[in-house]
Design a protein around this motif. Structure first.
Motif, PDB file in Angstrom:
ATOM      1  N   LEU A 123       7.877 -11.846  -8.719  1.00  0.00           N
ATOM      2  CA  LEU A 123       8.423 -12.425  -7.500  1.00  0.00           C
ATOM      3  C   LEU A 123       7.291 -12.974  -6.642  1.00  0.00           C
ATOM      4  O   LEU A 123       6.260 -12.322  -6.464  1.00  0.00           O
ATOM      5  CB  LEU A 123       9.191 -11.353  -6.707  1.00  0.00           C
ATOM      6  CG  LEU A 123       9.923 -11.809  -5.442  1.00  0.00           C
ATOM      7  CD1 LEU A 123      11.152 -12.643  -5.810  1.00  0.00           C
ATOM      8  CD2 LEU A 123      10.351 -10.601  -4.588  1.00  0.00           C
ATOM      9  N   VAL A 124       7.483 -14.200  -6.147  1.00  0.00           N
ATOM     10  CA  VAL A 124       6.577 -14.800  -5.168  1.00  0.00           C
ATOM     11  C   VAL A 124       7.219 -14.603  -3.804  1.00  0.00           C
ATOM     12  O   VAL A 124       8.411 -14.881  -3.635  1.00  0.00           O
ATOM     13  CB  VAL A 124       6.364 -16.298  -5.455  1.00  0.00           C
ATOM     14  CG1 VAL A 124       5.533 -16.939  -4.341  1.00  0.00           C
ATOM     15  CG2 VAL A 124       5.687 -16.490  -6.803  1.00  0.00           C
ATOM     16  N   PHE A 125       6.468 -14.111  -2.839  1.00  0.00           N
ATOM     17  CA  PHE A 125       7.091 -13.751  -1.577  1.00  0.00           C
ATOM     18  C   PHE A 125       7.534 -14.963  -0.766  1.00  0.00           C
ATOM     19  O   PHE A 125       8.608 -14.940  -0.154  1.00  0.00           O
ATOM     20  CB  PHE A 125       6.145 -12.894  -0.730  1.00  0.00           C
ATOM     21  CG  PHE A 125       6.857 -12.191   0.395  1.00  0.00           C
ATOM     22  CD1 PHE A 125       7.505 -10.985   0.179  1.00  0.00           C
ATOM     23  CD2 PHE A 125       6.898 -12.730   1.669  1.00  0.00           C
ATOM     24  CE1 PHE A 125       8.192 -10.340   1.198  1.00  0.00           C
ATOM     25  CE2 PHE A 125       7.575 -12.097   2.699  1.00  0.00           C
ATOM     26  CZ  PHE A 125       8.227 -10.900   2.455  1.00  0.00           C
TER      27      PHE A 125
ATOM     28  N   ALA B  11      11.544  -2.363  -2.952  1.00  0.00           N
ATOM     29  CA  ALA B  11      11.950  -3.083  -4.163  1.00  0.00           C
ATOM     30  C   ALA B  11      11.285  -4.454  -4.238  1.00  0.00           C
ATOM     31  O   ALA B  11      10.885  -4.911  -5.320  1.00  0.00           O
ATOM     32  CB  ALA B  11      13.469  -3.229  -4.196  1.00  0.00           C
ATOM     33  N   VAL B  12      11.165  -5.124  -3.097  1.00  0.00           N
ATOM     34  CA  VAL B  12      10.508  -6.426  -3.061  1.00  0.00           C
ATOM     35  C   VAL B  12       9.048  -6.292  -3.485  1.00  0.00           C
ATOM     36  O   VAL B  12       8.552  -7.070  -4.314  1.00  0.00           O
ATOM     37  CB  VAL B  12      10.610  -7.047  -1.655  1.00  0.00           C
ATOM     38  CG1 VAL B  12       9.779  -8.326  -1.567  1.00  0.00           C
ATOM     39  CG2 VAL B  12      12.065  -7.336  -1.302  1.00  0.00           C
ATOM     40  N   CYS B  13       8.367  -5.288  -2.956  1.00  0.00           N
ATOM     41  CA  CYS B  13       6.952  -5.085  -3.281  1.00  0.00           C
ATOM     42  C   CYS B  13       6.762  -4.725  -4.754  1.00  0.00           C
ATOM     43  O   CYS B  13       5.764  -5.117  -5.376  1.00  0.00           O
ATOM     44  CB  CYS B  13       6.361  -3.996  -2.393  1.00  0.00           C
ATOM     45  SG  CYS B  13       6.112  -4.529  -0.684  1.00  0.00           S
TER      46      CYS B  13
ATOM     47  N   ASP C  73       0.821  -1.216   0.000  1.00  0.00           N
ATOM     48  CA  ASP C  73       0.000   0.000   0.000  1.00  0.00           C
ATOM     49  C   ASP C  73       0.851   1.259   0.000  1.00  0.00           C
ATOM     50  O   ASP C  73       0.327   2.370   0.114  1.00  0.00           O
ATOM     51  CB  ASP C  73      -0.937  -0.019   1.216  1.00  0.00           C
ATOM     52  CG  ASP C  73      -2.090   0.958   1.093  1.00  0.00           C
ATOM     53  OD1 ASP C  73      -2.543   1.212  -0.047  1.00  0.00           O
ATOM     54  OD2 ASP C  73      -2.539   1.483   2.125  1.00  0.00           O
ATOM     55  N   GLY C  74       2.164   1.086  -0.092  1.00  0.00           N
ATOM     56  CA  GLY C  74       3.070   2.230  -0.157  1.00  0.00           C
ATOM     57  C   GLY C  74       3.393   2.856   1.174  1.00  0.00           C
ATOM     58  O   GLY C  74       3.875   3.991   1.230  1.00  0.00           O
TER      59      GLY C  74
END
Length: 234
Positions: A132-134, A122-124, A95-96
């Motif tokens: 990318l899968v978390f 960067a991950v988000c 959501d930033g």
């Protein structure tokens, strides 16, 4: 290796005094024995994940204690706050926004003009782009890289590579090649007047204990064996 390349004439040591699963409230007590004796030129402080759920005022007192203790010893020491990410932070960061623990730390960083690095952004960005899968049991899932096996600790070949890229980019921005090191950092009046100011660890072997207590080596107890260095518990 990157730091040695950047400072070819320097004699670099990279001690890692981290203790897994512990927060800034323990970190500020360990500072005197585990960090300051080196003495450091740069201290990276990363407690956002383990401070999750801690009261804002306690996080501020701990982080401010770390900052002030470091600069009281040597005001030339540089400090950088680092915010890693875990699965519980994902909705907030997608959501930033920063998680509550990092927001509390940012109050200290802003007050003392300390730079901070948020790896979660960067991950988000990669998660939003379905690149990318978390969390997953392997480092790749249906052709997409997986960040972490447990939702906290990054895979070396995926999550750590992302972290490394962010760190290098931010470090280049904060300290461009050829820019001289700042002379001294200035300590302002405390943000929290009850910050942790005189913290230290005390060896139990030097204390007089009341009846019923026994001293045991931490290395012999599974839950705390990783702390090492001959620490003692009762």
């Amino acid at each position: 290796a990157r730091m040695k390349k950047r400072f070819p004439r320097g004699s670099l040591r990279e001690p890692n005094p981290a203790v897994g699963g512990t927060g800034s409230d323990f970190g500020v007590f360990r500072l005197q024995d585990d960090v300051l004796p080196f003495p450091p030129a740069l201290v990276m402080v990363a407690f956002a994940v383990n401070d999750d759920g801690a009261a804002e005022d306690k996080v501020i007192r701990s982080m401010e204690g770390i900052v002030r203790r470091i600069w009281q010893q040597d005001p030339r020491t540089d400090i950088c706050f680092v915010y890693t990410i875990k699965q519980g932070f994902l909705p907030t960061e997608l959501d930033g926004k920063l998680p509550a623990s990092a927001l509390a730390m940012e109050r200290v960083a802003d007050y003392y003009r300390i730079p901070s690095i948020n790896f979660g952004s960067a991950v988000c960005q990669l998660v939003r782009a379905v690149q990318l899968v978390f969390k997953g049991a392997s480092q790749q899932q249906n052709g997409i890289q997986v960040f972490s096996p447990d939702g906290v600790h990054p895979y070396p070949a995926t999550g750590h590579v992302i972290y490394e890229g962010v760190l290098e980019k931010c470090f280049n921005s904060m300290n461009p090649p050829g820019r001289p090191r700042a002379k001294k950092h200035v300590l302002r009046e405390p943000l929290a007047r009850d910050y942790f100011s005189r913290t230290q660890m005390v060896a139990l072997s030097g204390l007089t204990l009341s009846p019923g207590w026994q001293i045991a080596a931490a290395s012999g107890i599974h839950d705390v064996a990783g702390w090492g260095r001959g620490n003692e518990i009762v």
